[in-house]
Design a protein around this motif. Sequence first.
Motif, PDB file in Angstrom:
ATOM      1  N   THR A  47       0.894  23.064  56.837  1.00 49.83           N
ATOM      2  CA  THR A  47       0.079  22.402  55.827  1.00 49.83           C
ATOM      3  C   THR A  47       0.586  20.982  55.639  1.00 49.83           C
ATOM      4  N   THR A 100      -3.500  20.289  59.543  1.00 50.14           N
ATOM      5  CA  THR A 100      -3.334  21.522  58.788  1.00 50.14           C
ATOM      6  C   THR A 100      -4.075  22.666  59.469  1.00 50.14           C
ATOM      7  N   ARG A 113      -4.394  26.001  67.654  1.00 49.70           N
ATOM      8  CA  ARG A 113      -4.429  26.016  66.199  1.00 49.70           C
ATOM      9  C   ARG A 113      -5.813  26.393  65.714  1.00 49.70           C
ATOM     10  N   VAL A 118      -3.307  27.108  61.131  1.00 47.40           N
ATOM     11  CA  VAL A 118      -2.373  28.111  61.625  1.00 47.40           C
ATOM     12  C   VAL A 118      -2.169  27.833  63.109  1.00 47.40           C
ATOM     13  N   THR A 125       1.797  30.601  62.752  1.00 47.00           N
ATOM     14  CA  THR A 125       2.609  30.037  61.680  1.00 47.00           C
ATOM     15  C   THR A 125       1.801  28.912  61.020  1.00 47.00           C
ATOM     16  N   LEU A 126       1.793  28.909  59.693  1.00 50.81           N
ATOM     17  CA  LEU A 126       0.935  27.986  58.950  1.00 50.81           C
ATOM     18  C   LEU A 126       1.608  26.626  58.775  1.00 50.81           C
ATOM     19  N   GLY A 184       6.655  26.710  60.728  1.00 54.00           N
ATOM     20  CA  GLY A 184       5.618  26.089  59.926  1.00 54.00           C
ATOM     21  C   GLY A 184       6.073  25.855  58.504  1.00 54.00           C
ATOM     22  N   THR A 220      -8.290  26.781  61.951  1.00 55.82           N
ATOM     23  CA  THR A 220      -8.526  26.684  60.511  1.00 55.82           C
ATOM     24  C   THR A 220      -9.571  27.725  60.130  1.00 55.82           C
TER      25      THR A 220
END
Length: 123
Positions: free
Chosen positions: A120, A90, A37, A92, A117-118, A8, A39
Amino acid sequence: VQLQASGGGLVQAGGSLRLSCTTSGFTFSNFAMGWFRQTPGKERNFVASITWGGVSTTYADSVKGRFTISRDNAENTVYLQMNNLRPEDTAVYYCASARSRRSGVRTYEYSHWGQGTLVTVSS
């Protein structure tokens, strides 16, 4: 059982990232794998999955044509190639091992999860 997601980071809209998930502690080639994923304040949502042999893949509508899931059973690793990223991607990102060889889109169909894993994406 351990799953470790990586790859990420911060990327501009239209850019690409490749996530990896290395695994250990179970017979990787016997299980489907998935990526989800999440948010802040939202549910964890399905992104993509792949069957045990890698023959069949499934994608959320929002990522079809942009993301590709793949696996290397010799390396016990699953990947998520993300192209043409958008700000709404965006989140994780979590990898997970399924409860069977068949892949699914629901979180309850997965038994083990990585730490996330983030990703952005800036506009």
